[in-house]
Design an enzyme around this catalytic site. Structure first.
Site, mmCIF file in Angstrom:
data_model
loop_
_atom_site.group_PDB
_atom_site.id
_atom_site.type_symbol
_atom_site.label_atom_id
_atom_site.label_comp_id
_atom_site.label_asym_id
_atom_site.label_seq_id
_atom_site.Cartn_x
_atom_site.Cartn_y
_atom_site.Cartn_z
ATOM 1 N N PHE A 1 0.823 -1.224 0.000
ATOM 2 C CA PHE A 1 0.000 0.000 0.000
ATOM 3 C C PHE A 1 0.851 1.266 0.000
ATOM 4 O O PHE A 1 0.388 2.331 0.392
ATOM 5 C CB PHE A 1 -0.977 -0.003 1.189
ATOM 6 C CG PHE A 1 -1.614 -1.335 1.451
ATOM 7 C CD1 PHE A 1 -2.417 -1.921 0.488
ATOM 8 C CD2 PHE A 1 -1.394 -2.026 2.632
ATOM 9 C CE1 PHE A 1 -2.999 -3.169 0.700
ATOM 10 C CE2 PHE A 1 -1.968 -3.272 2.864
ATOM 11 C CZ PHE A 1 -2.770 -3.845 1.888
ATOM 12 N N LEU B 1 -7.827 -7.819 -16.684
ATOM 13 C CA LEU B 1 -7.013 -8.968 -17.094
ATOM 14 C C LEU B 1 -7.478 -10.254 -16.431
ATOM 15 O O LEU B 1 -7.443 -11.324 -17.038
ATOM 16 C CB LEU B 1 -5.539 -8.712 -16.763
ATOM 17 C CG LEU B 1 -4.927 -7.464 -17.400
ATOM 18 C CD1 LEU B 1 -3.493 -7.277 -16.938
ATOM 19 C CD2 LEU B 1 -4.993 -7.551 -18.923
ATOM 20 N N ASN B 2 -7.857 -10.160 -15.161
ATOM 21 C CA ASN B 2 -8.327 -11.332 -14.422
ATOM 22 C C ASN B 2 -9.463 -10.880 -13.508
ATOM 23 O O ASN B 2 -9.219 -10.214 -12.501
ATOM 24 C CB ASN B 2 -7.172 -11.942 -13.613
ATOM 25 C CG ASN B 2 -7.611 -13.146 -12.782
ATOM 26 O OD1 ASN B 2 -8.749 -13.224 -12.299
ATOM 27 N ND2 ASN B 2 -6.711 -14.094 -12.596
ATOM 28 N N PRO B 3 -10.704 -11.207 -13.858
ATOM 29 C CA PRO B 3 -11.828 -10.669 -13.075
ATOM 30 C C PRO B 3 -11.823 -11.117 -11.610
ATOM 31 O O PRO B 3 -12.329 -10.387 -10.750
ATOM 32 C CB PRO B 3 -13.058 -11.212 -13.806
ATOM 33 C CG PRO B 3 -12.593 -12.122 -14.857
ATOM 34 C CD PRO B 3 -11.111 -11.995 -15.011
ATOM 35 N N LYS B 4 -11.237 -12.258 -11.314
ATOM 36 C CA LYS B 4 -11.240 -12.726 -9.922
ATOM 37 C C LYS B 4 -10.306 -11.879 -9.067
ATOM 38 O O LYS B 4 -10.705 -11.334 -8.031
ATOM 39 C CB LYS B 4 -10.833 -14.204 -9.861
ATOM 40 C CG LYS B 4 -10.971 -14.796 -8.474
ATOM 41 C CD LYS B 4 -10.579 -16.265 -8.427
ATOM 42 C CE LYS B 4 -11.709 -17.154 -8.937
ATOM 43 N NZ LYS B 4 -11.514 -18.573 -8.552
ATOM 44 N N GLN C 1 -9.005 -6.617 -5.862
ATOM 45 C CA GLN C 1 -8.318 -5.330 -5.819
ATOM 46 C C GLN C 1 -9.310 -4.191 -5.623
ATOM 47 O O GLN C 1 -9.096 -3.293 -4.806
ATOM 48 C CB GLN C 1 -7.546 -5.096 -7.129
ATOM 49 C CG GLN C 1 -6.214 -5.793 -7.197
ATOM 50 C CD GLN C 1 -5.166 -5.055 -6.394
ATOM 51 O OE1 GLN C 1 -5.185 -5.078 -5.158
ATOM 52 N NE2 GLN C 1 -4.255 -4.398 -7.052
ATOM 53 N N GLY D 1 -4.003 0.490 -14.555
ATOM 54 C CA GLY D 1 -3.817 -0.116 -13.233
ATOM 55 C C GLY D 1 -5.050 0.049 -12.361
ATOM 56 O O GLY D 1 -5.807 1.004 -12.497
ATOM 57 N N GLU E 1 -5.313 1.215 -6.930
ATOM 58 C CA GLU E 1 -5.549 2.342 -6.037
ATOM 59 C C GLU E 1 -6.916 2.976 -6.195
ATOM 60 O O GLU E 1 -7.416 3.616 -5.277
ATOM 61 C CB GLU E 1 -4.428 3.378 -6.239
ATOM 62 C CG GLU E 1 -3.108 2.776 -5.805
ATOM 63 C CD GLU E 1 -1.894 3.615 -6.091
ATOM 64 O OE1 GLU E 1 -1.595 4.485 -5.272
ATOM 65 O OE2 GLU E 1 -1.224 3.379 -7.101
#
Lengths: 173, 777
Positions: free
Chosen positions: B282, B670-673, B678, B741, B744
């Site tokens: 973080f 890129l990866n829904p899981k 995130q 990204g 955040e």
């Protein structure tokens, strides 16, 4: 005197100041049990002592002479994971993975508490026979285990899936 | 910052400014991302699959090894002694009792610590990583309350901790500046962030505000925050010949190796920093004193050292987010079109770092206002250097801006969602650049429908359920797309069809290892199982900071560049006997474990076939990503529409978040899981920011008063409802993989959505975080 850790009898430390957490991590090489605060505030160090969840950072190792400790390594290993460990992977019940062993050990202990009929702050009917593992009940009982990555939703899903009504009955045995 | 380094920063900023204009005017095709990443076209491969984490089994079984868990032979344990004054000097230090305590190997303080060059402070050089530029245990001066003044080394942690309690230090205190109010009276100064002033003006915003038909003008305050990753900052270090080996918990291994090399006067390749797992970062898992102290101590006692900060130690040694006082003033016409947008205020830093909390950043590209005035002023206190914490600037800046938008919506009697849409800009209102991809309106519309926003009564305090008042609020979240220079990667392709990608990137729980394995497999046309993604090691190529939500882009651009190099090499090796003969690298893509012509996929040869005919067991290429000029050519930002429902108890004042929805526009997912985690994780940290988090700073003594997880409250299971997240999944044509990204953005906008919902529930407007129950009674 010895402490039984994951089925193996180990000599208790000579230094009475050694916490159960440091004994596991530094002496036994079982670093799966994590240190997040060393003062009982985060739950990362949760292990099972004779099946009950305890905070190993607030426990002196010598208190557990003759007792049986189960750590995350004792629950399951890659290739033969405990169903709850597998459910954590499938439901993404973690990100960094640091609080995860504590969450999983805590949940195993919690399921046994519910199965034994131990009420919580949110249990509506304190005299009732069965306690339903509602999400609220589960969240209340898991609130001693902090996750800073915020994987709480996945953790709740993993526990709820693993400890449905039937598996709870098994946990009681 | 000294005056000289301020000037240097300003000059660098000016050079960047000139270059930015040239880049802005250049044709698209000259710019990285001008040609969309070919992976954006691939819609049915590995990218976008909800793959479970590849390191998941290790993590759930307690077999992932963190920095403080690498056992080294003959290792000693360290314990720290901290200063108890904010400024002054050590007048006397008695270590004799500690030295004779059982098990003690050595006690290190400023008198016997090995000599060291000053630390390169973050942003003073491309690979500078230190939180501040203060000497580390080199002199008797004390610079903050909590600065380490001695390190006790012993055979066990218990022995070290006990002996540390026997060290007697006599401090001679000097007058210290530890109060924001006092410092403000002495004068503030303009903030510089990454060499650029945090100041923008367009038109006369104050005059436009005064003349506006409808206006709001208020002060918003946010307190100090700490990252509080659950993993304590820990390090295990050893000097092995002329090599310094550091097992660290790090979000910047290459920066750390270089910076420690600078301090110890060693080449950076003699400092090996590895960090395979990081227990949460973080922004907090960078280079602070503890790694350097451990290296100094290991040198002093000629044995490996393990140093793990206590939770209190983390608050003393690792900086957090600074407090802010922000004024937001909005002026609009009756239809809600903004005529004036003023966002100014003050934050706190130290003289030894270069990090003013840049809370105006989200406002720069937010709304189409006729006039604009943004400004950040700083004061410098005698305290531990503050630092980056998740979405520095945007997290607290959106609280002020988006609370103000809610206040304006009420003053205008316009729906808050509608008000935001009415002020949607056509191009970036500050830079004038075109947006690379901006679909916030779609995120608002789909989010509002899913959340049931039409059921909200705009009149506050009317919805009551038993003793609970219920309300709904919304806010915009935003975070820029960043990509920093210096990214590089190596791809090694074996004849048996296995590939290894090496890059000095980081996995702190974001899902990097998993998502980047998917991306690499897609790019190389290989099954997931055939790709190994190596990271977290300073000896690997690339300088990749896991910060600013830039890692995905930095890795993507680097691996993309390495892949182009790989195609070139393979075409050379393929020669004239291949179906690929005569093709140019640009005509060729990877598919089905080999290469083929992009528009004629039957012209294909497998990697195994190419390599075996060339009699090569493997081929290895390394390449650097292009300079990140795309952010100077397009305005690249992610957005989110945040919706919150709260319940506030009329008896106790207790606020509970009962529902939350984040509707995101972050390019391709890129990866829904792992992405869901995130987004939710960011939102949950935002709930902490909204409701409970505050590092309480004693302004008399300059000391954090609640340095523990029992007194600094973070959200627990019971504070967190099921959080719904959705996304547009519209690829950004100018970002690698089409992805911006996502680490955040979740924390941005969240606090305002909560505060706006609390207002809707209760009619109480809280402008001072955290939103604790005493403010609602």
């Amino acid at each position: 005197m010895t402490i039984v850790v994951n089925g193996a009898a180990l000599d208790a430390p000579h230094d009475a100041r050694v916490s159960l957490l440091d004994f596991l991590r530094e002496t036994c090489g079982l670093s799966g049990t994590k240190k997040g605060c060393d003062q009982g505030a985060c739950g990362a160090c949760t292990v099972l002592a004779d099946g009950e969840r305890i905070l190993s950072c607030l426990s002196l190792a010598v208190q557990y002479e003759g007792r049986s400790i189960t750590t995350i390594e004792g629950l399951g290993q890659p290739g033969r994971l405990h169903p709850l460990q597998q459910a954590f992977v499938e439901h993404d019940g973690f990100q960094c993975g640091y609080c995860t062993p504590g969450q999983i050990c805590s949940a195993v202990g919690m399921a046994a508490e519910i199965a034994r009929g131990v009420p919580s702050h949110v249990t509506v009917d304190l005299g009732g026979e069965d306690i339903l593992l509602s999400h609220e009940e589960l969240r209340e009982r898991m609130s001693g285990n902090l996750c800073r990555c915020g994987a709480y939703n996945g953790i709740v899903e993993a526990i709820a899936e693993t400890y449905g009504a039937e598996t709870l009955a098994e946990a009681a045995e | 910052m000294s005056i000289a380094s301020d000037a240097k920063q300003a000059l660098q900023g000016a050079v960047q400014g000139v270059m930015a204009k040239a880049v802005a005017l250049a044709p698209d095709s000259w710019i990285p991302g001008g040609e969309p990443d070919p992976l954006i076209r691939e819609r049915y491969g590995h990218i976008g699959k909800p793959l479970s984490r590849i390191d998941g089994p290790l993590k759930v079984a307690g077999r992932a090894t963190f920095a403080a868990e690498f056992p080294l032979e003959d290792m000693v344990y360290a314990s720290l002694v901290f200063s108890t004054i904010a400024k002054g000097r050590i007048a006397a230090m008695d270590t004799s009792h500690a030295e004779t305590a059982p098990g003690v190997v050595a006690v290190m303080d400023h008198r016997n610590a090995p000599r060291l060059a000053p630390p390169p402070v973050f942003m003073s050089a491309p690979k500078a990583a230190n939180g501040d530029n203060l000497p580390i245990m080199q002199e008797s001066e004390v610079n903050w309350n909590g600065e380490p003044v001695a390190v006790v080394l012993a055979e066990t942690q218990e022995q070290a901790d006990h002996a540390a309690s026997l060290v007697r230090v006599t401090f001679e205190a000097a007058p210290a500046l530890t109060s924001l109010d006092e410092a403000r009276e002495q004068g503030t100064k303009p903030a510089l962030f990454m060499g650029q002033p945090l100041h923008d003006e367009r038109g006369d915003a104050e005059a436009a505000l005064a003349a506006a038909e409808v206006k709001v003008d208020a002060l918003y305050t946010t307190p100090r925050h700490n990252h509080n990753a659950i993993e304590l900052h820990g390090v295990t270090v050893a000097w092995q010949g002329d090599v310094l080996r550091i097992h660290d918990a790090s979000q910047l291994v290459a920066h750390t190796a270089w910076s420690i090399g600078q301090m110890f006067d060693m080449p950076e390749d003699k400092v090996i920093v590895t960090s395979p797992f990081v227990g949460g970062g973080f922004g907090g898992k960078c280079l602070w004193q503890h790694q350097v102290l451990a290296a100094l101590a290991a040198k002093l006692c000629s044995r490996p050292v393990r140093l793990v900060l206590s939770r209190e130690g983390v608050y003393r040694v690792v900086g957090g987010r600074s407090p802010t006082e922000q004024r937001v003033a909005l002026g609009a016409d009756r239809e809600g079109h903004l005529k004036a947008l003023v966002h100014t205020g003050v934050t706190v830093k130290t003289a030894s770092n270069a990090m003013p909390e840049p809370f105006i950043l989200p406002t720069r590209s937010a709304y189409a206002s006729e006039t604009l005035k943004l400004d950040v002023q700083v004061v410098e206190l005698d305290m531990l250097a503050n630092t980056f914490m998740r979405a520095p600037g945007e997290s607290v800046g959106t609280f002020a801006l988006e609370s103000a938008m809610d206040e304006l919506a009420e003053a205008l009697n316009i729906d808050p969602v509608e008000l935001r849409i009415r002020n949607e800009p056509e191009k970036d209102p500050s830079s004038g650049l075109p947006f690379s991809s901006r679909h916030i309106v779609e995120a608002w519309r789909t989010g509002a429908a899913r959340f049931g926003w039409d059921r909200r009564d705009p009149r506050p305090g009317l919805r009551r359920e038993g003793e609970w008042l219920v309300g709904m609020g919304c806010a915009t979240g935003t975070y820029p797309y960043y990509r920093m220079g210096g990214g590089a990667a190596r791809i090694t392709l074996m004849q048996d069809g296995q590939a290894v990608v090496d890059i000095a990137a980081h996995e702190m729980g974001m899902g990097t290892a998993t998502a980047q394995t998917q991306v690499a497999a897609e790019r190389l046309g290989l099954p997931i199982e055939a790709v190994r993604f190596n990271y977290g090691d300073s000896t690997l190529p690339g300088v990749v900071l896991a910060g600013g939500s830039q890692q995905t882009a930095a890795i993507g651009a680097s691996v993309g560049a390495a892949h182009r190099e790989l195609v070139k090499q393979l075409l050379k090796l393929a020669g004239n006997d291949s179906p690929l003969a005569g093709l140019k690298p640009d005509d060729v893509i990877s598919r089905d474990q080999g290469l083929c012509k992009a528009d004629e996929t039957a012209r294909h040869e497998s990697y195994a076939s190419i390599l075996s005919r060339a009699q090569q067991p493997s081929v290895s290429v390394e390449a650097e990503g292009p300079p990140p000029l795309e952010t100077m050519h397009w305005s690249m930002h992610s957005h989110a529409a945040m919706f919150c429902e709260v319940r506030v108890n009329t008896v106790t004042g207790e606020p509970r978040v009962s529902r939350f929805l984040g509707s995101f526009d972050c390019g391709r997912i890129l990866n829904p899981k792992t992405a869901t985690s995130q987004f939710r994780g960011g939102i949950i940290m935002g709930l902490g920011l909204a409701l409970m988090e505050e590092a309480q700073f004693d302004e008399r003594k300059g000391r954090v008063m609640n340095p523990s997880l029992s007194e600094y409250h973070v959200p627990v299971h019971m504070d967190v409802p099921e959080i719904d997240v959705i996304w547009t999944d519209i690829p950004d044509p100018h970002a690698p993989m089409g992805a911006r990204g996502i680490g955040e953005i979740g924390i941005t906008g969240t606090a305002a959505a909560v505060a706006n919902a609390v207002y809707n529930a209760t009619g109480k407007r809280v402008r001072d975080l955290p939103l604790t129950l005493d403010k609602l009674l």
